[in-house]
Design a protein around this motif. Sequence first.
Motif, PDB file in Angstrom:
ATOM      1  N   VAL A 108      43.485 -15.907  -7.971  1.00 46.22           N
ATOM      2  CA  VAL A 108      42.363 -15.220  -7.345  1.00 46.22           C
ATOM      3  C   VAL A 108      41.828 -16.086  -6.210  1.00 46.22           C
ATOM      4  N   ALA A 109      41.235 -15.434  -5.237  1.00 50.19           N
ATOM      5  CA  ALA A 109      40.621 -16.137  -4.105  1.00 50.19           C
ATOM      6  C   ALA A 109      39.141 -15.788  -4.068  1.00 50.19           C
ATOM      7  N   ASP A 110      38.315 -16.807  -3.905  1.00 49.86           N
ATOM      8  CA  ASP A 110      36.875 -16.627  -3.763  1.00 49.86           C
ATOM      9  C   ASP A 110      36.473 -17.112  -2.374  1.00 49.86           C
ATOM     10  N   LEU A 111      35.446 -16.495  -1.819  1.00 55.33           N
ATOM     11  CA  LEU A 111      34.981 -16.853  -0.484  1.00 55.33           C
ATOM     12  C   LEU A 111      33.468 -17.017  -0.527  1.00 55.33           C
ATOM     13  N   LYS A 112      32.956 -18.097   0.067  1.00 52.77           N
ATOM     14  CA  LYS A 112      31.514 -18.307   0.104  1.00 52.77           C
ATOM     15  C   LYS A 112      31.116 -18.840   1.474  1.00 52.77           C
ATOM     16  N   LEU A 113      30.085 -18.257   2.047  1.00 59.71           N
ATOM     17  CA  LEU A 113      29.522 -18.701   3.314  1.00 59.71           C
ATOM     18  C   LEU A 113      28.072 -19.089   3.069  1.00 59.71           C
TER      19      LEU A 113
ATOM     20  N   THR B  57      27.756 -11.634  -4.266  1.00 63.10           N
ATOM     21  CA  THR B  57      26.434 -12.195  -4.529  1.00 63.10           C
ATOM     22  C   THR B  57      25.838 -12.672  -3.214  1.00 63.10           C
ATOM     23  N   MET B  58      24.529 -12.565  -3.130  1.00 68.08           N
ATOM     24  CA  MET B  58      23.793 -13.104  -1.990  1.00 68.08           C
ATOM     25  C   MET B  58      22.589 -13.843  -2.551  1.00 68.08           C
TER      26      MET B  58
ATOM     27  N   ARG C 285      17.968 -21.896   2.799  1.00 66.41           N
ATOM     28  CA  ARG C 285      19.411 -21.864   2.566  1.00 66.41           C
ATOM     29  C   ARG C 285      19.752 -20.432   2.141  1.00 66.41           C
ATOM     30  N   VAL C 286      20.681 -19.836   2.877  1.00 67.15           N
ATOM     31  CA  VAL C 286      21.121 -18.463   2.601  1.00 67.15           C
ATOM     32  C   VAL C 286      22.624 -18.507   2.383  1.00 67.15           C
ATOM     33  N   SER C 287      23.092 -17.799   1.360  1.00 65.70           N
ATOM     34  CA  SER C 287      24.537 -17.779   1.111  1.00 65.70           C
ATOM     35  C   SER C 287      24.981 -16.392   0.670  1.00 65.70           C
ATOM     36  N   ALA C 288      26.235 -16.124   0.929  1.00 67.35           N
ATOM     37  CA  ALA C 288      26.875 -14.882   0.492  1.00 67.35           C
ATOM     38  C   ALA C 288      28.249 -15.254  -0.045  1.00 67.35           C
ATOM     39  N   ALA C 289      28.645 -14.616  -1.136  1.00 69.15           N
ATOM     40  CA  ALA C 289      29.930 -14.937  -1.761  1.00 69.15           C
ATOM     41  C   ALA C 289      30.639 -13.668  -2.196  1.00 69.15           C
ATOM     42  N   VAL C 290      31.953 -13.721  -2.144  1.00 70.15           N
ATOM     43  CA  VAL C 290      32.809 -12.666  -2.688  1.00 70.15           C
ATOM     44  C   VAL C 290      33.739 -13.353  -3.679  1.00 70.15           C
TER      45      VAL C 290
END
Length: 77
Positions: free
Chosen positions: A18-23, A69-70, A31-36
């Motif tokens: 699986v691949a996860d991505l987070k910015l 998630t955000m 601090r703001v983040s978004a993840a898939v």
Amino acid sequence: MDNDQGNTFGVKIPAYAVADLKLAWQAGGWRVSAAVNNLFNEKYYNYAVRSQFVADRYNAYPLPERNFTMTAEYTFR
């Protein structure tokens, strides 16, 4: 697989990746983040139980499909 301690069932838990991505962005106290998670929506499981009552049956417990998630945080200084 549980209930297959002798490893004689003949069915194995399939391999998966699986691949996860987070910015994340940070400025000042923010601090703001978004993840898939599970970016490519892989259908997979890593736990299964062989039936004690029916010789060729087992239950597999799937893991989450694609999810997002955000978050937003502020640190008081």
